[in-house]
Design an enzyme around this catalytic site. Structure first.
Site, mmCIF file in Angstrom:
data_model
loop_
_atom_site.group_PDB
_atom_site.id
_atom_site.type_symbol
_atom_site.label_atom_id
_atom_site.label_comp_id
_atom_site.label_asym_id
_atom_site.label_seq_id
_atom_site.Cartn_x
_atom_site.Cartn_y
_atom_site.Cartn_z
ATOM 1 C CG HIS A 153 37.566 106.601 103.432
ATOM 2 N ND1 HIS A 153 37.066 107.760 103.986
ATOM 3 C CD2 HIS A 153 37.189 106.617 102.127
ATOM 4 C CE1 HIS A 153 36.420 108.452 103.064
ATOM 5 N NE2 HIS A 153 36.480 107.772 101.923
ATOM 6 C CG ASP B 21 33.340 106.219 100.556
ATOM 7 O OD1 ASP B 21 33.717 107.338 100.188
ATOM 8 O OD2 ASP B 21 34.060 105.197 100.488
ATOM 9 C CG ASP C 274 37.781 109.605 99.368
ATOM 10 O OD1 ASP C 274 38.723 109.474 98.569
ATOM 11 O OD2 ASP C 274 36.700 109.014 99.233
#
Length: 309
Positions: free
Chosen positions: A58, A60, A182
């Site tokens: 993941h 960002d 998320d």
């Protein structure tokens, strides 16, 4: 000057050899085992609990650092994260082993990596995508917020990313599963948009604790989300799954360089722990299975900015 010329003359054969190797980069690629799509998945066994391990990272597109800092790996004292190293290491490992798979999510980062690559690496990446080893998931330029974003911005975000994959990878580059792991909260209209875009499913990682407790008790962690309840057809229906442990690996099974869990599989070692870890994994699988209605469980093997090494 004469000494310099003589020195360069002696080095020329080595310079020539290095340039040839850098240009050709011969790589003996093992035969790929499958094609993109559902046929690339391992066969399941009826009557058994089938655990699907999904390696992912993941990443960002802007959080504690800027997008540029995240991509290049700047300001490591703020957060150990360099996305270019994640994609590079994953592609090379997938090329070495046809059994390995990985899902790539944030298109904004992959686009930057793609621009930096020559045709050799691009063709290698296309081979992995066509074999179903590297699968693009979500597809948006970023993983958009669902609370404050206007629907036109969501559509633009998704369209821009999916067009990039379609232009460079064809049908095998088209994401089939949306991946909202998320965002803090989820909207029905987001599911409706995904369904109308033709996605086969949606997975999310965050939900209210009371909602999760009820779903675990009722075995409704997976459902068919009706994005438009007033629509009589099924075009707004979307298979949706709430991930069991957010988007993290099972506790005790994060083996990344950013993690602390270790498998010690040499029985000659005093701290050999394989028997213990196998028992832990089986127990956790049974615990997770008690909250789902089917025999197929998804376990995410990744975290924030994992797979850098």
């Amino acid at each position: 000057l004469t000494m310099l010329v003589l020195g360069l003359h002696r080095l020329l054969p080595f310079i020539f050899i290095l340039s040839v190797q850098a240009r050709e980069r011969v790589f003996q690629l093992k035969p790929r085992l499958a094609e993109c799509g559902p046929t690339s998945c391992h066969a399941t066994r009826p009557g058994y609990t089938n655990v699907h391990l999904v390696p992912h990272s993941h990443d960002d597109t802007g959080w504690l650092k800027t997008v540029d800092e995240y991509y290049y790996g700047a300001k490591q004292e703020v957060q150990r994260a360099g996305v270019q190293y994640i994609i590079e290491s994953v592609v090379k490992e997938l090329a070495k082993d046809p059994q390995k798979k990985f899902i790539q999510v944030e298109t904004g980062f992959f686009w930057r990596w793609w621009l930096d690559k020559d045709e050799y690496m691009r063709n290698l990446t296309r081979t992995l995508v066509n074999a179903g080893q590297l699968e693009f998931t979500g597809g948006g330029w970023s993983m958009n917020d669902e609370a404050a974003a206007h629907y036109t911005a969501i559509i633009d975000n998704m369209s821009y990313g999916i067009k990039f994959f379609s232009d460079n990878f064809g049908k095998c580059g088209r994401p089939r599963v949306s991946w909202q792991i998320d965002p803090f909260g989820h909207s029905r209209e987001q599911a409706n948009i995904f369904a109308k875009m033709g996605f086969d499913g949606l997975f999310f990682g965050r939900l209210d604790y009371a909602d999760k407790e009820k779903r675990m008790k009722d075995k409704t962690m997976e459902m068919i989300w009706k994005g438009d309840p007033d629509e009589k057809s099924s075009t707004s229906d979307l298979f949706t799954g709430a991930l069991f442990h957010a988007y993290s690996p099972p506790p005790g099974f994060c083996f990344d360089s950013l993690c602390k869990d270790v498998l010690m599989d040499d029985p000659r070692m005093e701290d050999f722990n394989m028997d213990k870890k196998v028992a832990e994994f089986v127990n956790y699988t049974l615990f997770q299975a008690s909250s789902y209605a089917t025999d197929n469980l998804i376990m995410t093997m990744g975290e924030d900015f994992t797979y850098q090494n």
